[in-house]
Design a protein around this motif. Structure first.
Motif, PDB file in Angstrom:
ATOM      1  N   ASN A 136     -34.650-130.358  22.388  1.00 37.15           N
ATOM      2  CA  ASN A 136     -34.430-130.413  20.943  1.00 37.15           C
ATOM      3  C   ASN A 136     -33.555-131.617  20.586  1.00 37.15           C
ATOM      4  N   PRO A 137     -34.110-132.609  19.872  1.00 33.99           N
ATOM      5  CA  PRO A 137     -33.303-133.776  19.496  1.00 33.99           C
ATOM      6  C   PRO A 137     -32.422-133.538  18.275  1.00 33.99           C
ATOM      7  N   PHE A 138     -32.507-132.353  17.664  1.00 36.60           N
ATOM      8  CA  PHE A 138     -31.765-132.084  16.433  1.00 36.60           C
ATOM      9  C   PHE A 138     -30.973-130.783  16.523  1.00 36.60           C
ATOM     10  N   CYS A 139     -30.296-130.581  17.646  1.00 37.47           N
ATOM     11  CA  CYS A 139     -29.519-129.353  17.827  1.00 37.47           C
ATOM     12  C   CYS A 139     -28.445-129.197  16.753  1.00 37.47           C
ATOM     13  N   LEU A 140     -27.760-130.285  16.422  1.00 36.87           N
ATOM     14  CA  LEU A 140     -26.679-130.181  15.436  1.00 36.87           C
ATOM     15  C   LEU A 140     -27.241-129.875  14.052  1.00 36.87           C
ATOM     16  N   ALA A 141     -28.401-130.422  13.735  1.00 35.65           N
ATOM     17  CA  ALA A 141     -29.046-130.093  12.460  1.00 35.65           C
ATOM     18  C   ALA A 141     -29.429-128.617  12.425  1.00 35.65           C
ATOM     19  N   ASP A 142     -29.865-128.078  13.561  1.00 36.44           N
ATOM     20  CA  ASP A 142     -30.213-126.664  13.606  1.00 36.44           C
ATOM     21  C   ASP A 142     -28.981-125.779  13.452  1.00 36.44           C
ATOM     22  N   ASP A 143     -27.824-126.268  13.878  1.00 37.41           N
ATOM     23  CA  ASP A 143     -26.576-125.546  13.611  1.00 37.41           C
ATOM     24  C   ASP A 143     -26.260-125.559  12.119  1.00 37.41           C
ATOM     25  N   LEU A 144     -26.252-126.752  11.560  1.00 35.02           N
ATOM     26  CA  LEU A 144     -25.790-126.921  10.181  1.00 35.02           C
ATOM     27  C   LEU A 144     -26.740-126.294   9.165  1.00 35.02           C
ATOM     28  N   VAL A 145     -28.020-126.212   9.484  1.00 30.71           N
ATOM     29  CA  VAL A 145     -28.990-125.702   8.518  1.00 30.71           C
ATOM     30  C   VAL A 145     -28.878-124.188   8.317  1.00 30.71           C
TER      31      VAL A 145
END
Length: 325
Positions: free
Chosen positions: A211-220
């Motif tokens: 997953n290249p967007f782990c932090l986005a998945d946290d914040l969303v």
């Protein structure tokens, strides 16, 4: 930062190019449409026959726009984000990598608390009761070791969409609408994370290697209930179940990014609220500050905005009433 435009390209055979700092949208049999590239925040391309010039993609990325490509099922399949996002990016990357476990766990605690609280508000809006989610949100501990996020979901979904509903990323019906809305908001979240100079693949909780967007998945997470709210409204508006084949349904789901929401003491379009939340997450991870700026309440209706504007215009000595949502 001003609100950027959210565009969907869905006419078969559309060609995208650039001229004089504008995106030129050429559709078969129709006049060209030109949009200033600096005004575009998210461009969703839902046309298998669409074509692009390299210059158009470069100009969009240079302006900080996110380009989302949808697959045959109309669900977003991938996105393009600018790499050169912030002038102190390397410095912030280093600080983010060095952020300790306590800071990451506190951030996840705040995100889960906000998500569960938001789910309770959505549930109360449609059913009259929050099923105890507000109290559950208050019990979330650092790092959510009790997995209250999952426990809240078990209460939330049957009450919001019916006892037979099960969340499924591959299913049709309400699940497909949720998946579309989540994917679009996730893309906007990734844009906000990159813009603030953080590494999008280095999450505070999500850690999947692919997953290249782990932090986005946290914040969303605390923003997902806005999609739930919109989908629940769409499902209740007509007798025929809406599908993603309907362009109007996709436009309605996309428009959630334009809804005005409360983040702390501010009222912002959701697209900009994501940037405020990302900036607070950056401060928590890179500077050690406590607390995140996260959304509270439902999107504001026109009468709520008018009421808030009236309160802001009132004399300082007046005691304004608490705004309602």
């Amino acid at each position: 930062m001003t609100l950027s435009r959210i565009l969907e390209i869905a006419t078969p055979g559309t060609r995208l190019s650039t001229a004089l700092d504008q995106l030129v949208i050429a559709r078969p049999g129709e006049p060209d449409v030109r949009v200033p590239i600096e005004d575009i925040g998210v461009l969703v391309v839902d046309d298998a026959r669409a074509s692009y010039t390299h210059a158009a993609l470069v100009a969009l990325l240079e302006a900080g726009a996110t380009v989302v490509a949808s697959g045959r099922d109309h669900l977003p399949l991938g996105l393009l984000l600018p790499l050169d996002a912030h002038h102190v990016q390397t410095e912030r990357h280093r600080a983010q990598v060095e952020a300790g476990a306590p800071a990451r766990k506190r951030a996840w605690q705040a995100l889960v608390r906000a998500k569960i609280a938001q789910q309770g508000i959505v549930l109360a809006h449609f059913t009259g009761q929050d099923a105890g989610l507000a109290e559950m949100a208050r019990r979330v501990r650092s790092g959510d070791p009790d997995n209250l996020e999952a426990q809240a979901a078990q209460r939330y979904w049957p009450r919001l969409l019916g006892t037979g509903f099960r969340r499924d990323r591959e299913a049709e019906g309400a699940n497909a609408l949720l998946n579309y809305g989540y994917a679009v908001v996730r893309a906007a979240t990734a844009r906000a994370v990159v813009a603030t100079g953080l590494i999008p693949s280095l999450g505070v909780f999500h850690k999947r290697r692919s997953n290249p967007f782990c932090l986005a998945d946290d914040l969303v997470e605390p923003y997902r209930p806005f999609v739930d709210w919109r989908v629940r409204r769409v499902l209740g508006e007509g007798a025929d179940p809406p599908t993603l084949d309907d362009r109007a349904t996709r436009a309605t789901l996309l428009s959630v990014l334009k809804e005005t929401v409360r983040v702390g003491a501010r009222r912002l379009p959701l697209l900009l609220a994501l940037h405020a939340s990302a900036a607070s997450l950056r401060r928590a991870l890179c500077e050690g500050t406590r607390g995140l700026d996260l959304p509270t309440g439902l999107p504001l209706a026109a009468e709520d905005l008018a009421s808030d504007d009236a309160e802001e215009a009132a004399p300082e000595e007046a005691a304004p009433e608490e705004p309602t949502s």
